[in-house]
Write an enzyme that holds these catalytic residues in place. Structure first.
Site, PDB file in Angstrom:
ATOM      1  N   ARG A  60       0.835  -1.222   0.000  1.00  0.00           N
ATOM      2  CA  ARG A  60       0.000   0.000   0.000  1.00  0.00           C
ATOM      3  C   ARG A  60       0.865   1.266   0.000  1.00  0.00           C
ATOM      4  O   ARG A  60       0.534   2.260   0.641  1.00  0.00           O
ATOM      5  CB  ARG A  60      -0.933   0.040   1.220  1.00  0.00           C
ATOM      6  CG  ARG A  60      -1.798  -1.176   1.395  1.00  0.00           C
ATOM      7  CD  ARG A  60      -2.953  -1.244   0.412  1.00  0.00           C
ATOM      8  NE  ARG A  60      -3.854  -2.308   0.777  1.00  0.00           N
ATOM      9  CZ  ARG A  60      -3.759  -3.575   0.337  1.00  0.00           C
ATOM     10  NH1 ARG A  60      -2.814  -3.910  -0.511  1.00  0.00           N
ATOM     11  NH2 ARG A  60      -4.619  -4.483   0.736  1.00  0.00           N
ATOM     12  N   SER A  81     -10.604   0.401   3.877  1.00  0.00           N
ATOM     13  CA  SER A  81      -9.808   0.199   5.097  1.00  0.00           C
ATOM     14  C   SER A  81      -9.196   1.524   5.526  1.00  0.00           C
ATOM     15  O   SER A  81      -8.482   2.150   4.748  1.00  0.00           O
ATOM     16  CB  SER A  81      -8.676  -0.795   4.844  1.00  0.00           C
ATOM     17  OG  SER A  81      -9.199  -2.003   4.387  1.00  0.00           O
ATOM     18  N   GLU A  83      -4.307   4.402   6.329  1.00  0.00           N
ATOM     19  CA  GLU A  83      -4.136   4.214   4.887  1.00  0.00           C
ATOM     20  C   GLU A  83      -4.782   5.382   4.125  1.00  0.00           C
ATOM     21  O   GLU A  83      -4.318   5.795   3.062  1.00  0.00           O
ATOM     22  CB  GLU A  83      -4.807   2.890   4.487  1.00  0.00           C
ATOM     23  CG  GLU A  83      -4.641   2.549   3.039  1.00  0.00           C
ATOM     24  CD  GLU A  83      -5.275   1.202   2.682  1.00  0.00           C
ATOM     25  OE1 GLU A  83      -4.907   0.182   3.267  1.00  0.00           O
ATOM     26  OE2 GLU A  83      -6.145   1.214   1.800  1.00  0.00           O
TER      27      GLU A  83
END
Ligand code: FAD
Ligand code: NAP
Length: 341
Positions: free
Chosen positions: A166, A241, A337
């Site tokens: 990520r 998320s 994130e």
């Protein structure tokens, strides 16, 4: 070359959290010339700006005092193909899931596990989007990006993007330096390498009665699983998320296992493991907790939600409380994130 600046624009339609905030100015970018004209103008210099695709990985905590560049660069061109593979260049403003569906329809393999991820093609390299054991780096060939100081187009190969879990160079040392305009992918035309071992894909394929799966079957299975687990942003505001799964050392893990034998983790390499952030948050009782018009989703502890009218600051504070509690109990610092503005 037609474009216009719109003043005092509501960003509610442009962020999947559904935050009801405004920006000072907004401009749609439909090609590189427009982008260059804007960023080289005196209006742009020393001004706060944010680039938006689908707004599915952002949280606005207040009105945005600055310029929003809304990426709408369309187009899909085959650059090369032979019997085995195809290299395709896609405009950054194309919807990611539309691109995936197009690939499935052409029987181009590689992105089927990434079905139903919201957002734009242009944002896909930003955090190296990933799901069900596949990341965009696995099919990425090259990208074009406009340098926001000079207006020049620069090309980035896979290794230049420094893709990680990520992560990419565009979230780190090159943050806010480039507008990604086009992304090129290399996909298979036959002998597709299917990845069905991750999560519930195998079970879903069995439920669907599929014996020998195709990329379309895998895509359909992923879509079904996602629809059953994740809140649809059109109904409940969210940005997927909110936290990344943390990576910790095996010594730290072994200590945690001695205290919490049910902890969920996956090996990364010999020295490190990835801990399921959802398990950590759930174990502290956060899953399904609601605070008026916002909270933690009932099926997925990683997803923070806006039930309607919540403030970005409330969601940010909630995330901070979760980070503190996880730190206090497990000595693991969760990282967000979602990009905060
Ligand atoms: P935005 O939210 O518009 O932007 C995200 C960041 O990238 C911002 O900092 C923005 O400035 C920057 N940016 C966007 N476009 C450009 C560009 N062209 N050039 C330069 N900078 C740019 N993510 C996953 O990885 N895996 C998943 O499985 C997943 N599932 C999700 C499920 C749901 C229900 C939701 C709501 C989100 C999910 N996400 C997932 C997160 C999100 O969809 C992805 O990160 C997606 O790539 C964001 O795309 P976007 O166009 O909406 O980006
Ligand atoms: P899940 O299948 O219930 O799995 C929970 C977690 O365990 C996931 O975060 C996943 O890590 C990890 N995991 C599961 N099987 C694994 C394996 N075989 N090897 C290594 N790690 C494994 O997760 P979910 O919440 O339903 O999500 C399914 C997939 O969609 C995941 O890949 C997830 O990342 C992705 N997703 C991402 C977002 C987002 O916004 N980023 C939102 C929704 C779903 P990984 O997350 O590293 O895969």
């Amino acid at each position: 070359m037609l474009f216009e600046y719109q003043n005092d624009v509501s960003l509610r339609p442009f962020n999947t959290f559904g935050m009801d905030v405004n920006c000072t100015e907004l401009c749609e970018i439909t090609n590189e010339d427009i982008a260059r004209k804007i960023i080289l103008s005196s209006k742009f210099k020393n001004k706060s700006f944010v680039i938006l695709g689908g707004g599915s990985n952002v949280l606005f905590t207040d009105n945005f005092e600055g310029l929003v560049l809304l990426n709408k660069i369309e187009g899909l061109y085959i650059l090369f193909e032979n019997d085995k593979e195809v290299v395709v260049e896609v405009g950054a403003g194309v919807g990611w899931h539309d691109f995936v569906l197009y690939c499935i329809a052409q029987n181009w393999g590689g992105v089927e596990n990434l079905s139903l991820i919201p957002g734009s093609v242009g944002a896909s390299p930003m955090q190296n989007i990933g799901a069900y054991g596949v990341e965009v780096k696995d099919v990425f060939y090259e990208l074009q990006a406009l340098h926001l100081e000079t207006g020049e187009i620069h090309y980035f190969k896979n290794e230049d993007c420094k893709f990680g879990y990520r992560e990419s160079v565009f979230k780190n040392e090159l943050k806010d330096k480039y507008l990604i305009t086009r992304v090129t992918f290399k996909l298979t035309k036959n002998n597709h390498v299917l990845n069905t071992s991750y999560g519930a894909i195998e079970d879903e394929l069995n439920n669907m009665g599929v014996e020998v799966s195709t990329i379309k079957d895998v895509s359909n299975a992923v879509i079904k699983i996602r629809q059953s687990k994740l809140p649809n942003p059109a109904e409940i505001g969210n940005a997927g998320s909110f936290f990344k799964n943390p990576v910790i050392g095996t010594e730290h893990l072994n200590h945690l296992i001695s205290l919490y034998p049910n902890i969920v983790y996956y090996p990364v390499n010999e020295e490190e493991v990835k801990v399921a952030a959802g398990w950590l948050i759930d174990s502290l009782g956060w899953k399904g907790k609601t605070f008026g018009n916002y909270g933690v989703h009932k099926n997925q502890a990683l997803v923070l939600v806006n039930y309607g009218g919540a403030k970005g600051k409330d969601i940010l504070n909630l995330s901070e409380q979760i980070i503190q509690e996880v730190m206090g109990k497990y000595n693991i610092r969760l990282e967000r994130e979602v990009n905060i503005y």
